[in-house]
Design an enzyme around this catalytic site. Structure first.
Site, PDB file in Angstrom:
ATOM      1  CE  LYS A 114      -4.723   0.674   0.163  1.00  0.00           C
ATOM      2  NZ  LYS A 114      -5.327  -0.102  -0.383  1.00  0.00           N
TER       3      LYS A 114
HETATM    4  P1  NAD Z   1     -12.690   7.510  -3.641  1.00  0.00           P
HETATM    5  O1  NAD Z   1     -11.809   8.703  -2.907  1.00  0.00           O
HETATM    6  O2  NAD Z   1     -12.995   7.345  -4.511  1.00  0.00           O
HETATM    7  O3  NAD Z   1     -13.935   7.514  -1.884  1.00  0.00           O
HETATM    8  C1  NAD Z   1     -14.490   7.981  -1.513  1.00  0.00           C
HETATM    9  C2  NAD Z   1     -15.570   8.376   0.024  1.00  0.00           C
HETATM   10  O4  NAD Z   1     -15.229   8.431   0.888  1.00  0.00           O
HETATM   11  C3  NAD Z   1     -16.395  10.089  -1.274  1.00  0.00           C
HETATM   12  O5  NAD Z   1     -17.097   9.466  -0.640  1.00  0.00           O
HETATM   13  C4  NAD Z   1     -15.578  10.701   0.574  1.00  0.00           C
HETATM   14  O6  NAD Z   1     -16.240  11.651   0.162  1.00  0.00           O
HETATM   15  C5  NAD Z   1     -15.608   9.916   1.724  1.00  0.00           C
HETATM   16  N1  NAD Z   1     -14.768  10.175   2.286  1.00  0.00           N
HETATM   17  C6  NAD Z   1     -13.965  10.503   2.636  1.00  0.00           C
HETATM   18  N2  NAD Z   1     -13.701  10.862   3.807  1.00  0.00           N
HETATM   19  C7  NAD Z   1     -14.773  10.464   4.565  1.00  0.00           C
HETATM   20  C8  NAD Z   1     -14.757  10.840   5.929  1.00  0.00           C
HETATM   21  N3  NAD Z   1     -14.557  11.283   7.220  1.00  0.00           N
HETATM   22  N4  NAD Z   1     -16.838  10.063   6.277  1.00  0.00           N
HETATM   23  C9  NAD Z   1     -17.521   9.897   5.745  1.00  0.00           C
HETATM   24  N5  NAD Z   1     -16.927   9.499   4.262  1.00  0.00           N
HETATM   25  C10 NAD Z   1     -16.047   9.940   4.249  1.00  0.00           C
HETATM   26  O7  NAD Z   1     -12.424   6.067  -2.393  1.00  0.00           O
HETATM   27  P2  NAD Z   1     -12.536   4.582  -2.806  1.00  0.00           P
HETATM   28  O8  NAD Z   1     -11.897   4.194  -3.915  1.00  0.00           O
HETATM   29  O9  NAD Z   1     -14.270   4.645  -3.629  1.00  0.00           O
HETATM   30  O10 NAD Z   1     -12.083   4.176  -1.771  1.00  0.00           O
HETATM   31  C11 NAD Z   1     -13.446   4.001  -0.495  1.00  0.00           C
HETATM   32  C12 NAD Z   1     -12.594   2.563   0.794  1.00  0.00           C
HETATM   33  O11 NAD Z   1     -12.719   1.371   0.024  1.00  0.00           O
HETATM   34  C13 NAD Z   1     -10.862   2.674   1.079  1.00  0.00           C
HETATM   35  O12 NAD Z   1     -11.692   2.916   2.643  1.00  0.00           O
HETATM   36  C14 NAD Z   1     -10.323   1.524   0.327  1.00  0.00           C
HETATM   37  O13 NAD Z   1      -9.014   1.611   0.765  1.00  0.00           O
HETATM   38  C15 NAD Z   1     -11.812   0.679   0.066  1.00  0.00           C
HETATM   39  N6  NAD Z   1     -10.795  -0.346  -2.171  1.00  0.00           N
HETATM   40  C16 NAD Z   1     -11.052   0.574  -2.822  1.00  0.00           C
HETATM   41  C17 NAD Z   1     -10.579   0.108  -3.602  1.00  0.00           C
HETATM   42  C18 NAD Z   1     -10.809   0.495  -5.320  1.00  0.00           C
HETATM   43  O14 NAD Z   1     -10.965  -0.497  -6.163  1.00  0.00           O
HETATM   44  N7  NAD Z   1     -11.657   2.349  -5.283  1.00  0.00           N
HETATM   45  C19 NAD Z   1     -10.386  -0.922  -3.421  1.00  0.00           C
HETATM   46  C20 NAD Z   1     -10.634  -2.236  -2.223  1.00  0.00           C
HETATM   47  C21 NAD Z   1     -10.874  -1.299  -1.306  1.00  0.00           C
END
Ligand code: NAD
Length: 424
Positions: A114
């Site tokens: 990561k």
């Molecule tokens: P992203 O940046 O596209 O979206 C994140 C979302 O969370 C946004 O809507 C943001 O406003 C919201 N957010 C941020 N801080 C916040 C808070 N304090 N309270 C409430 N909402 C909040 O990110 P993503 O890629 O969708 O990732 C989201 C989660 O999924 C993370 O934990 C990430 O590690 C996990 N994840 C992502 C992927 C991927 O392929 N993108 C894969 C596996 C896991």
């Protein structure tokens, strides 16, 4: 109760505390030998970098960045890059450790990694984000590469940022190396189906669980915390399957409509106005209220430590599918288990992203492109197989799904370590 979706209790466990506790509980259960446990308790490699960036006003800002490789036992390291003001080295280590287990659960030949930069990208211009991304890539290029460590998108990073990573790495070597990063746009070697793969995989696991417990998805109510890549696509797909998405939130707050929100229109509002809170056909609520809403399915898809011992007693969902990494603390897990809530753990529920990243990497190495149908079919096959194995183990041993997923993952990683032996 936590308020406004911050990272749980100020004095609660850190992501790394949670990751280590989860690993140790599974290690105890399978009687993992002490030496393997000691090796897996620490990351194999950590890199801290300073990232100087020329800002638009001519001054220079220096950002802190990290890249961590937790384990290379099963293959090259794999994991996303996060831009967030609260990134810490410990958080990145925890996230890298979760990647090791996730790749093992879906049985793809990777170890866990990561990365992250301590920054609020909303305060930077596009040009500043590009220069920061390129300099960060250059700084970590000593440990990344298509055979070594392959970054991908995570919180606040996207296909455009992956393009800059690919381009910077390629420029420094003098030829194009698409397989150094996944989550790229399709036009430059990305995979069809990668953009929504994490959500698609998550929805496959929800459907798998629903069929095992005889729950009809038609009319089932859903709340989603975080409306970025993972949350918005999960909401759209669940709605397509007949669910009613009644509450969603992002960093600015939450919205609610008991008749159901139009998930795609909410996503359009986010694209146009920056947040779900500007969606007109809904009432406002807080992030904390979204987590404890009276719904059948809750998808936390924002950040770690959102459901803790403080708010877990108020969670009403029957199923929680962890779109985010580490949204529940171990204490919350126990409380929810006692209340009969079934948790599909992050290392299974959100493994669809890394699975299609693996497909993208394979396509990049072979210089060929799969069809969208091929990607979807292969993703479903792998997610269903992983779900079957985890659910089957949990049923046989009478455990929850997280314990089962950890045991399967840990056994696979430990076996690889044993087979490879200790160098020198
Ligand atoms: P992203 O940046 O596209 O979206 C994140 C979302 O969370 C946004 O809507 C943001 O406003 C919201 N957010 C941020 N801080 C916040 C808070 N304090 N309270 C409430 N909402 C909040 O990110 P993503 O890629 O969708 O990732 C989201 C989660 O999924 C993370 O934990 C990430 O590690 C996990 N994840 C992502 C992927 C991927 O392929 N993108 C894969 C596996 C896991």
């Amino acid at each position: 109760m936590i308020l406004n979706g911050d990272r749980g209790d100020a004095n609660g466990p850190t992501a790394l505390d949670v990751a280590l506790q989860q690993m140790n509980e599974a290690a105890d259960l399978i009687g993992l030998d002490e030496s393997t446990r000691k090796m897996l308790s620490k990351p194999k490699r950590t890199l801290s970098v300073s990232v100087p960036v020329r800002m638009d006003d001519g001054t220079v800002e220096v950002f802190d960045g990290y890249r961590v490789q937790h384990s290379l036992a099963r293959g090259p390291a794999k994991g996303g890059i996060r831009f967030h003001p609260e990134v810490t080295m410990d958080e990145v280590i925890a996230l890298a450790m979760w990647m090791t287990w996730k790749c093992a659960v879906v049985d793809i030949p990777y170890g866990g990694a990561k990365g992250g930069i301590v920054v609020d990208p909303r305060k930077l211009s596009i040009g500043e984000i590009e220069r920061m991304t390129r300099r960060f890539t250059s700084e970590i290029s000593i440990i990344i590469g298509p055979d070594e460590d392959i970054p991908a998108p995570d919180v606040n990073t996207n296909p455009q940022i992956m393009s800059w990573i690919m381009d910077t790495y390629s420029m420094e070597r003098g030829y194009s190396i698409p397989a150094v990063v996944t989550g790229k746009p399709v036009e430059i070697g990305g995979s069809k189906g990668r953009a929504d793969a994490t959500s698609r995989g998550c929805v496959f696991t929800i459907a798998d669980l629903a069929s095992r417990i005889d729950m009809q998805l038609e009319g089932t109510t859903v709340a989603v915390q975080g409306y970025g890549n993972v949350g918005s696509n999960a909401a759209i797909m669940l709605e397509e399957m007949g669910c009613k998405v009644v509450a969603v939130s992002d960093v600015e707050g939450g919205i609610y409509n008991s008749r159901g929100l139009a998930a795609r229109s909410v996503a359009d509002t986010v694209d146009e106005a920056g947040s779900v809170v500007h969606y007109p056909d809904a009432e406002r609520c807080t992030n904390a209220e979204v987590l404890t809403m009276d719904v059948d399915i809750l998808v936390p898809a924002a950040l770690e430590n959102q459901i803790t011992s403080s708010n877990a007693p108020y969670v009403q969902a029957k199923i929680i599918a962890e779109g985010a990494n580490g949204p529940l603390t171990p204490e919350a897990d126990v409380i929810l288990r006692d209340r009969g809530c079934i948790v599909i753990p992050d290392i299974l529920a959100n493994a669809g992203g890394v699975t299609v990243s693996y497909f993208e990497w394979v396509q990049g190495i072979q210089s060929l492109a799969w069809t969208a149908e091929q990607v979807r079919r292969e993703l479903k096959r792998r997610m269903d197989a992983a779900f079957d194995a985890v659910y089957g183990w949990a049923q046989e041993e009478g455990t929850d799904l997280r314990t089962a997923a950890y045991v399967i993952a840990l056994q696979r990683v430990a076996r690889a370590i044993t087979l490879r032996g200790l160098y020198p």
